[in-house]
Design a protein around this motif. Structure first.
Motif, short mmCIF file in Angstrom:
data_model
loop_
_atom_site.label_atom_id
_atom_site.label_comp_id
_atom_site.label_asym_id
_atom_site.label_seq_id
_atom_site.Cartn_x
_atom_site.Cartn_y
_atom_site.Cartn_z
N GLN A 1 7.29 42.92 46.52
CA GLN A 1 8.45 43.57 47.09
C GLN A 1 8.18 44.16 48.47
OE1 GLN A 1 10.81 46.03 44.21
NE2 GLN A 1 9.14 45.46 42.84
N LEU A 2 6.92 44.52 48.73
CA LEU A 2 6.57 45.08 50.03
C LEU A 2 6.81 44.09 51.16
CD1 LEU A 2 3.25 47.02 49.30
CD2 LEU A 2 5.51 47.97 49.74
N HIS A 3 6.78 42.81 50.82
CA HIS A 3 6.94 41.78 51.85
C HIS A 3 8.39 41.37 52.01
CE1 HIS A 3 2.63 41.41 52.17
NE2 HIS A 3 2.53 41.23 50.87
N GLU A 4 9.26 42.00 51.23
CA GLU A 4 10.68 41.68 51.33
C GLU A 4 11.39 42.73 52.19
OE1 GLU A 4 11.68 38.90 50.21
OE2 GLU A 4 9.85 38.43 49.07
N GLU A 5 12.57 42.39 52.64
CA GLU A 5 13.36 43.37 53.38
C GLU A 5 13.87 44.45 52.43
OE1 GLU A 5 16.43 41.23 55.34
OE2 GLU A 5 15.05 40.12 56.62
N ASP A 6 14.47 45.48 52.98
CA ASP A 6 14.97 46.59 52.16
C ASP A 6 15.77 46.06 50.98
OD1 ASP A 6 13.78 48.40 53.76
OD2 ASP A 6 15.59 48.94 54.88
N ASN A 7 15.49 46.64 49.84
CA ASN A 7 16.08 46.14 48.60
C ASN A 7 17.57 46.47 48.51
OD1 ASN A 7 16.65 46.17 45.57
ND2 ASN A 7 14.64 45.24 45.72
N THR A 8 18.36 45.46 48.15
CA THR A 8 19.80 45.65 47.99
C THR A 8 20.23 45.32 46.56
OG1 THR A 8 20.20 43.39 48.77
CG2 THR A 8 20.27 45.15 50.42
N ASN A 9 19.28 45.40 45.64
CA ASN A 9 19.56 45.01 44.26
C ASN A 9 20.64 45.88 43.62
OD1 ASN A 9 17.79 42.78 43.74
ND2 ASN A 9 16.09 44.21 43.91
N PHE A 10 20.64 47.18 43.93
CA PHE A 10 21.59 48.07 43.28
C PHE A 10 23.03 47.71 43.66
CE2 PHE A 10 23.91 52.25 43.41
CZ PHE A 10 24.13 52.31 42.04
N ASP A 11 23.28 47.54 44.94
CA ASP A 11 24.63 47.17 45.38
C ASP A 11 25.07 45.85 44.77
OD1 ASP A 11 26.99 47.29 47.30
OD2 ASP A 11 26.02 45.43 47.96
N LEU A 12 24.16 44.87 44.75
CA LEU A 12 24.48 43.56 44.19
C LEU A 12 24.76 43.67 42.69
CD1 LEU A 12 24.73 40.51 44.62
CD2 LEU A 12 22.25 40.34 44.27
N LEU A 13 23.96 44.46 42.00
CA LEU A 13 24.13 44.62 40.55
C LEU A 13 25.48 45.26 40.22
CD1 LEU A 13 22.94 44.55 37.65
CD2 LEU A 13 22.05 46.84 38.09
N ILE A 14 25.85 46.30 40.95
CA ILE A 14 27.13 46.98 40.69
C ILE A 14 28.30 46.03 40.87
CG2 ILE A 14 28.74 48.64 41.70
CD1 ILE A 14 26.62 50.64 41.90
N ARG A 15 28.31 45.27 41.97
CA ARG A 15 29.42 44.35 42.22
C ARG A 15 29.45 43.24 41.17
NH1 ARG A 15 28.95 41.54 46.56
NH2 ARG A 15 26.84 42.16 47.19
N TRP A 16 28.29 42.72 40.85
CA TRP A 16 28.19 41.64 39.85
C TRP A 16 28.72 42.11 38.50
CZ3 TRP A 16 23.45 40.29 36.61
CH2 TRP A 16 23.58 39.04 35.99
N PHE A 17 28.27 43.28 38.05
CA PHE A 17 28.71 43.80 36.75
C PHE A 17 30.19 44.18 36.75
CE2 PHE A 17 25.47 44.74 33.37
CZ PHE A 17 24.55 43.81 33.83
N ARG A 18 30.68 44.65 37.90
CA ARG A 18 32.11 44.98 37.97
C ARG A 18 32.96 43.73 37.77
NH1 ARG A 18 32.44 47.07 42.95
NH2 ARG A 18 31.91 49.16 42.20
N PHE A 19 32.55 42.63 38.38
CA PHE A 19 33.26 41.37 38.20
C PHE A 19 33.16 40.87 36.76
CE2 PHE A 19 32.05 40.47 42.89
CZ PHE A 19 33.11 41.26 43.32
#
Length: 380
Positions: free
Chosen positions: A243-261
């Motif tokens: 994960q250190l080699h990845e850009e800032d994590n956006t998992n939370f935002d993606l998870l919320i939108r995915w679960f809302r749908f």
């Protein structure tokens, strides 16, 4: 590698030190811990402590001739065996020793996927072949060059398969001052005949706080980002490094939108987020997203079962977990976690991400919107 440089496991380090100081070092030990727990560097540091020429009550000196060679993995009495992707039947671990040294020194918490990526493995299967077993017997039959103990560190003996039978006699009755340190992740895949001949050293996964502290103090990561990485890593330091080699994590935002749908059965939005966002993350980021999602669901389970003191999420993530726990049952959450774990398994094996995540989304819609459990589950 010195013990002090290994993340966490303070109590276990003291136990290992005590075996040396009290002269009760077992000749065959099985370091058993999940990927990224630090079982491999612990075994190497333990061997270094045993052969240190000037060890203290708490660690190897790090400066004697033996320690300096151990630090570079070039000590003549330190041997390694590990799975490799043989191109020819006569190849042994020694064929890939330079690659092994480079991989371990760069990342001692590595897993098999990391090791595979250091080699031109193509589609070959990892294996510790019979030629390697015979090579081990030959190496350990020789006298020590310098150290008091000859040491063999075997990483992932799960891949030894039936070839391990050739080593049984040697493991049970090794030459004097010879140590076998086996480092495994899955006890169920190791030959029982080998397990019965070793002393178990249980290595637990790393606590979230230990990973976060390391990232903050050693890698100078922002505390909020470090805690997020540690949460997703779930005790796996290899995952944290990825994960250190990845850009800032956006998992939370993606998870919320995915679960809302999902909970609103928003079909077009589900198709769009699967095809245009999740499927384009790349295989490693898809795996991280699934691990993150699984961990969030586990936090929801804790709240759902009346254990808020074990929930360590904060702010928006905590608010999401609290709301979702109010509309979900334990049975649904367990079924969802199982679906996510199966999807993670399929991602590792290069399944088509668009089809895979769309199928997963539709199953979750049936589960959370229409109370339909997947076929074959035992939750109803």
């Amino acid at each position: 590698m010195q013990l002090e440089k290994i993340i966490g496991h303070d109590a276990l380090k003291q136990q290992l030190i005590a075996t040396v100081q009290e002269n009760r070092v077992s000749h065959a030990q099985l370091f058993l811990g999940p990927e990224g727990s630090g079982a491999l560097p612990l075994a190497v540091a333990y061997a270094q402590y045993i052969n240190c020429e000037n060890r203290s009550a708490s660690d190897s000196c790090g400066t004697c001739a033996s320690c300096l060679k151990y630090e570079k993995l070039i000590h003549p009495d330190l041997h390694f065996s590990y799975p490799f992707f043989a191109k020819k039947s006569e190849e042994t671990a020694s064929t890939y020793m330079e690659d092994w040294r480079a991989a371990f020194l760069a990342n001692p918490y590595m897993g098999l996927s990391y090791w595979r990526n250091q080699l031109e493995a193509e589609n070959k299967q990892a294996n510790i072949n019979i030629a390697e077993a015979h090579s081990i017997i030959k190496k350990l039959s020789l006298k020590s060059f310098e150290a008091e103990y000859k040491v063999l560190v075997m990483w992932l003996p799960e891949y030894l398969d039936t070839q391990g039978n050739a080593l049984l006699k040697l493991i049970e009755e090794p030459p004097e001052k010879t140590l076998f340190l086996l480092v495994a992740e899955n006890q169920d895949k190791i030959l029982n005949t080998i397990i019965s001949r070793t002393q178990l050293v249980k290595v637990n996964k790393l606590p979230q706080e230990d990973i976060a502290e390391y990232l903050i103090n050693e890698k100078r990561i922002d505390p909020s980002r470090a805690n997020e990485i540690a949460f997703i890593a779930d005790g796996n330091m290899q995952s944290a490094f990825e994960q250190l080699h990845e850009e800032d994590n956006t998992n939370f935002d993606l998870l919320i939108r995915w679960f809302r749908f999902i909970v609103t059965d928003s079909g077009l939005n589900i198709i769009q987020i699967c095809e245009e966002e999740i499927s384009k993350l790349g295989r490693e980021n898809q795996k991280l997203f699934l691990v993150y999602s699984i961990n969030v669901l586990r936090q929801i389970v804790l709240l759902n079962q009346g254990m808020p003191n074990l929930v360590f999420l904060k702010d928006a993530e905590l608010e999401f977990v609290q709301k979702f726990s109010e509309i979900s049952s334990l049975e649904k959450l367990e079924a969802a976690i199982e679906m996510l774990e199966k999807t993670h398994y399929s991602v590792e094996r290069n399944a088509n991400p668009k089809i895979l995540f769309l199928d997963l989304s539709l199953q979750l819609v049936l589960l959370f919107k229409y109370n339909t459990f997947p076929q074959g589950t035992q939750y109803i």
